[in-house]
Design an enzyme around this catalytic site. Structure first.
Site, PDB file in Angstrom:
ATOM      1  CE1 TYR A 180      -9.795   0.302   9.460  1.00 49.31           C
ATOM      2  CE2 TYR A 180      -9.390  -2.046   9.597  1.00 49.31           C
ATOM      3  CZ  TYR A 180      -8.929  -0.712   9.723  1.00 49.31           C
ATOM      4  OH  TYR A 180      -7.731  -0.805   9.327  1.00 49.31           O
ATOM      5  CG  ASN A 192      -6.417  -5.408  12.089  1.00 48.40           C
ATOM      6  OD1 ASN A 192      -5.571  -5.092  13.183  1.00 48.40           O
ATOM      7  ND2 ASN A 192      -5.878  -5.627  11.019  1.00 48.40           N
ATOM      8  CD  GLN A 201      -2.983  -1.240   2.492  1.00 54.49           C
ATOM      9  OE1 GLN A 201      -2.619  -1.925   3.297  1.00 54.49           O
ATOM     10  NE2 GLN A 201      -3.862  -0.575   1.955  1.00 54.49           N
ATOM     11  NE  ARG A 224      -0.031  -5.004  11.709  1.00 57.06           N
ATOM     12  CZ  ARG A 224      -1.118  -5.262  11.289  1.00 57.06           C
ATOM     13  NH1 ARG A 224      -1.787  -4.348  11.041  1.00 57.06           N
ATOM     14  NH2 ARG A 224      -1.067  -6.155  10.345  1.00 57.06           N
ATOM     15  CD  GLU A 226      -8.816   0.334   1.930  1.00 55.14           C
ATOM     16  OE1 GLU A 226      -7.461   0.490   2.452  1.00 55.14           O
ATOM     17  OE2 GLU A 226      -9.539  -0.484   2.529  1.00 55.14           O
ATOM     18  CD1 TRP A 227      -6.352  -3.134   1.113  1.00 55.81           C
ATOM     19  CD2 TRP A 227      -4.660  -3.997  -0.134  1.00 55.81           C
ATOM     20  NE1 TRP A 227      -5.421  -3.194   2.042  1.00 55.81           N
ATOM     21  CE2 TRP A 227      -4.396  -4.016   1.286  1.00 55.81           C
ATOM     22  CE3 TRP A 227      -3.848  -4.621  -1.065  1.00 55.81           C
ATOM     23  CZ2 TRP A 227      -3.084  -4.500   1.840  1.00 55.81           C
ATOM     24  CZ3 TRP A 227      -2.599  -5.123  -0.498  1.00 55.81           C
ATOM     25  CH2 TRP A 227      -2.307  -4.842   0.893  1.00 55.81           C
ATOM     26  CG  ASN A 243      -3.215  -7.607   8.178  1.00 59.40           C
ATOM     27  OD1 ASN A 243      -3.656  -7.178   9.351  1.00 59.40           O
ATOM     28  ND2 ASN A 243      -4.010  -7.091   7.153  1.00 59.40           N
ATOM     29  CD  GLU A 244      -7.538  -6.930   8.499  1.00 65.26           C
ATOM     30  OE1 GLU A 244      -7.960  -7.206   6.983  1.00 65.26           O
ATOM     31  OE2 GLU A 244      -7.840  -6.033   8.979  1.00 65.26           O
ATOM     32  CG  HIS A 258      -0.539  -6.062   5.444  1.00 68.06           C
ATOM     33  ND1 HIS A 258      -0.797  -5.465   6.593  1.00 68.06           N
ATOM     34  CD2 HIS A 258      -1.944  -5.861   4.742  1.00 68.06           C
ATOM     35  CE1 HIS A 258      -2.003  -5.051   6.795  1.00 68.06           C
ATOM     36  NE2 HIS A 258      -2.664  -5.057   5.529  1.00 68.06           N
ATOM     37  CD1 TRP A 311      -6.104   1.973   7.372  1.00 71.41           C
ATOM     38  CD2 TRP A 311      -4.292   0.805   7.807  1.00 71.41           C
ATOM     39  NE1 TRP A 311      -5.240   1.791   6.273  1.00 71.41           N
ATOM     40  CE2 TRP A 311      -4.321   0.757   6.349  1.00 71.41           C
ATOM     41  CE3 TRP A 311      -3.407  -0.155   8.254  1.00 71.41           C
ATOM     42  CZ2 TRP A 311      -3.618   0.240   5.643  1.00 71.41           C
ATOM     43  CZ3 TRP A 311      -2.390  -0.618   7.351  1.00 71.41           C
ATOM     44  CH2 TRP A 311      -2.242  -0.406   6.004  1.00 71.41           C
ATOM     45  CD  GLU A 328      -5.022  -2.956   9.715  1.00 68.91           C
ATOM     46  OE1 GLU A 328      -5.930  -2.846   9.107  1.00 68.91           O
ATOM     47  OE2 GLU A 328      -4.431  -3.905   9.111  1.00 68.91           O
TER      48      GLU A 328
END
Ligand code: GAL
Length: 548
Positions: A379, A377, A89, A146, A498-499, A235-236, A191, A491, A445
Site C-alpha cells: 500500500y 500486499n 468486510q 480473491r 474498513e475494520w 492474510n497478513e 482473513h 483492493w 492487494e
C-alpha cells in the site's frame, strides 16, 4: 517528444505549392495524399493524447523523472487481473442461517471499539447480493476474485464437530457463479475472523489452533478444491497479530506487549505449514491447485545512506515481512536479526530466555518450502532510521530499534495511515525477490481510499492515478527486473467495512450506498480505467493502435 517535433515540422512543410502540385496530379495520387495526410493527423492527435495520459501517471510530488517515468508495455497473456474482498468486510448476515460469531462480531458489538461503533452486521450484504458482485466483476473483465471464507459460517464453533451446511452451500453458490462468469476464485481461508469459540480457548496464543485450522482447511480443500485452484492460508499475519494482540486496535483487542504477538505468530506459522502439507499430501495430485500465503509490508526506505539507517530499514522489512517469509521461503526459521534483537532485549529485561519462541528441527523442516506462491500486499512506504529503544517495559516495536517517518511532500490519501508511494512498490518487489529465493508472486492487494461518510465521489482521479502508477511500477518489476509476477489484485471491488475505521474509509472501485437497504454498487471512474488496463493487459504502446 522527439517524434512529435518531427511531425510538427512535416506538417508545417506542407505549404501551398506542394498542395497545388498534388491537386494537379492524378486522382490516385490525390487519394494517396489524403490518406497519408489523415494518417499524419491521427498520429499527431494520438501522440498528444498519449502525452496527456502520461501526465496522469506522474505524481508531481516525486521529483525523480528517471525513477518515476512511465513505461509502456504489456503482461503475458495468462497474467491474471483481479479484485479482492474479505468475508467480514462484505458479507453481513452475521448471525444468519446458523453462522457462529467471530471475534470481529464480538469486537464491533463492544461500544467504543470502531469508528462510530460501526459493525459488519449488514455491510455490503454480499451474503444475499453476491450475484451483483459477480455481475460487476464480469463487466470489468475480471480474471480472478480473491475472497475469504468466514470460518464460523462453515464451522460455527470453529471445530469440525459441527458443520453448517447453509454456510457451506453459500460458498458453493458463489464459486459456481464465478466460474460461470469466467472468473477464477482465489480463496483466502483466514482473513482475520477467528471463530469466537476458539478465541475463548485462547485464540492464536494456544498452539491447539494449528490443529483446528488444519481441520478447517482440510474441509475446505475437500469441499471446494475441485473448483478452486488458488488457495491462500492466511492474510497478513503481521497485521492481525500486531494490531489484534499488541496494540489492541483490532479484534480481539488485546494489549499484551512484546509477548503474545510472537507466540501467536509462531502458532500461525505452524498452522500454515500443517494446512499446506494437508493440501500437498491429500489434494494436490487430484485437484492440481496451488496453496500459498499472503504477507504484507510497507516499503521501508533508509532515511539516509548511513550504514545504521540502511540496517534499520532492512530490520524494518525483516520484522514486517521476513518474520513470516523467512521460515517459509528460506530455512524454516526466523531471520537472524529478529532472533538477535529479541534475545538481547529479553536478557536486558531480566529474562533468561528470549520472548521469541524457537522452532524445533522437525518444525523447521515442516515449515521450509510450504508455499507454492507468495501473495504480496503493498500500500505505501515509510522512511526508516536507526533509533535505540529502551528495554523496559517490553514491546514488539521496541524490539526493533528504529523509527519511521513519512515525507510531507508525498501525496496524502483518504486513509490516514497511508500515502501513495508508487516507486516503493517496485523496490518492495525487488527486495522480496532478492531475499526469498525469487518466489512466484501474486499481488493480492494494492489500493487507495477516499474519506467520505456518505457522499459518493465518482470522479476518483486519485484512485486512477494510484492504480495506473502502481500497475506501471509492477510492469517495470516484471519487464525490467525479471520478477515472476503472475497476477494483480486491486483492493477492493467495492467500498466495505474498513475494520475499526468503519465505512467512511472507502477503498472500492464501486461506491456502495450503505444507507440504502438494497446496497446498490455504483461504478467510480476508476472501475472503467481498471477495465481498460485489463482489456489491454497493461499499457500497450499508442502506436499499436490499442488505447489503454
Ligand atoms: C489490508 C487488509 C484488507 C483491507 C486493506 C485496506 O491490510 O488485508 O482487509 O482492509 O488492508 O486497508
Amino acid at each position: 517528444m522527439a517524434l512529435r517535433r518531427v511531425l510538427c515540422f512535416c506538417i508545417k512543410r506542407l505549404h501551398w505549392t506542394t498542395t497545388r502540385a498534388i491537386w494537379r496530379s492524378s486522382f490516385c495520387s490525390k487519394i494517396a495524399f489524403c490518406f497519408l495526410l489523415g494518417l499524419v493527423v491521427l498520429s499527431y492527435r494520438e501522440l498528444i493524447r498519449a502525452e496527456q495520459r502520461y501526465e496522469k501517471f506522474v505524481y508531481r510530488e516525486f521529483q525523480d523523472p528517471e525513477r518515476d517515468s512511465f513505461l509502456y508495455g504489456t503482461f503475458p497473456s495468462n497474467f491474471s487481473w483481479g479484485v479482492a474482498t474479505a468475508a467480514y468486510q462484505i458479507e453481513g448476515a452475521w448471525n444468519e442461517d446458523g453462522k457462529g460469531p467471530s471475534i470481529w462480531d464480538t469486537f464491533t458489538h463492544t461500544p467504543g471499539r470502531t469508528y462510530n461503533n460501526q459493525t459488519g452486521d449488514v455491510t455490503c450484504d454480499s451474503y444475499h447480493r453476491y450475484e451483483d458482485d459477480i455481475a460487476i466483476m464480469k463487466e470489468m473483465g475480471m480474471k480472478h476474485y480473491r475472497f475469504s471464507i468466514a470460518w464460523s459460517r462453515v464451522f460455527p464453533d470453529g471445530t469440525r464437530n459441527r458443520i453448517n451446511m447453509a454456510g457451506v452451500d453459500y460458498y458453493h453458490k458463489l464459486i459456481d457463479g464465478l466460474l460461470a462468469a469466467g472468473i477464477q476464485p482465489m480463496v483466502t481461508l483466514y482473513h482475520w475472523d477467528l471463530p469466537q469459540a476458539l478465541q475463548d480457548m485462547g485464540g492464536w496464543d494456544n498452539d491447539i489452533m494449528a490443529v483446528h485450522f488444519d481441520n478447517y482447511a482440510d474441509f475446505c480443500f475437500n469441499e471446494y478444491g475441485s473448483k478452486v485452484k488458488l488457495w491462500i492460508t492466511f492474510n497478513e499475519p503481521y497485521v492481525f497479530t500486531k494490531v489484534g494482540l499488541e496494540t489492541g486496535v483490532h479484534a480481539p483487542g488485546l494489549k499484551h506487549q512484546g509477548t503474545t504477538v510472537y507466540r501467536a505468530a509462531h502458532n500461525v506459522l505452524k498452522a500454515h505449514a500443517k494446512a499446506w502439507h494437508t493440501y500437498n499430501d491429500r489434494y494436490r495430485s487430484t485437484q492440481k491447485g496451488k496453496c500459498g500465503i499472503t504477507l504484507n509490508c510497507s516499503w521501508g526506505q533508509a532515511a539516509t545512506d548511513s550504514e545504521e539507517d540502511k540496517a534499520a530499514a532492512d530490520r524494518y522489512m525483516q520484522f514486517g515481512f521476513g518474520w513470516f517469509a523467512h521460515p517459509i521461503f528460506v530455512n524454516g526459521d526466523y531471520p537472524e536479526v529478529i532472533k538477535d534483537k529479541v534475545m538481547k532485549k529479553s536478557l536486558a529485561q531480566g529474562l533468561t530466555t528470549s520472548r521469541l519462541p524457537e522452532f524445533t528441527e522437525e518444525e523447521k523442516q515442516l515449515l521450509k518450502g510450504t508455499s507454492d506462491f507468495l501473495g504480496a500486499n503493498y500500500y505505501t512506504a515509510v522512511y526508516v532510521s536507526a533509533k535505540e529503544r529502551q528495554a523496559m517495559p517490553p514491546g514488539f516495536f521496541k524490539d526493533q530499534d528504529f523509527m519511521t517517518t513519512d515525507d510531507e511532500n508525498w501525496p496524502t490519501s483518504g486513509a490516514g495511515w497511508m500515502r501513495p508511494v508508487p516507486w516503493g512498490f517496485r523496490k518492495f518487489l525487488n527486495w522480496i525477490n532478492e531475499n526469498f529465493n525469487k518466489p512466484v508472486i501474486y499481488i493480492t492487494e494494492n489500493g487507495v481510499a477516499e474519506h467520505s461518510e456518505d457522499e459518493p465521489m465518482f470522479e476518483d482521479t486519485w484512485r486512477i492515478q494510484y492504480l495506473t502508477s502502481h500497475v506501471n511500477e509492477m510492469l517495470k518489476a516484471y519487464t525490467l527486473d525479471g520478477i515472476d509476477i503472475r497476477g494483480y489484485t486491486y483492493w477492493s471491488l467495492m467500498d466495505n467495512l474498513e475494520w475499526a475505521e468503519g465505512y467512511a474509509s472507502r477503498f472500492g472501485l464501486y461506491y456502495v450506498d450503505f444507507k440504502n437497504p438494497k446496497r446498490p454498487r455504483l461504478p467510480k471512474e476508476s472501475a472503467s480505467v481498471y477495465a481498460k488496463v485489463i482489456r489491454n493487459n497493461g499499457f500497450p504502446e499508442p502506436a499499436s493502435g490499442m488505447l489503454w
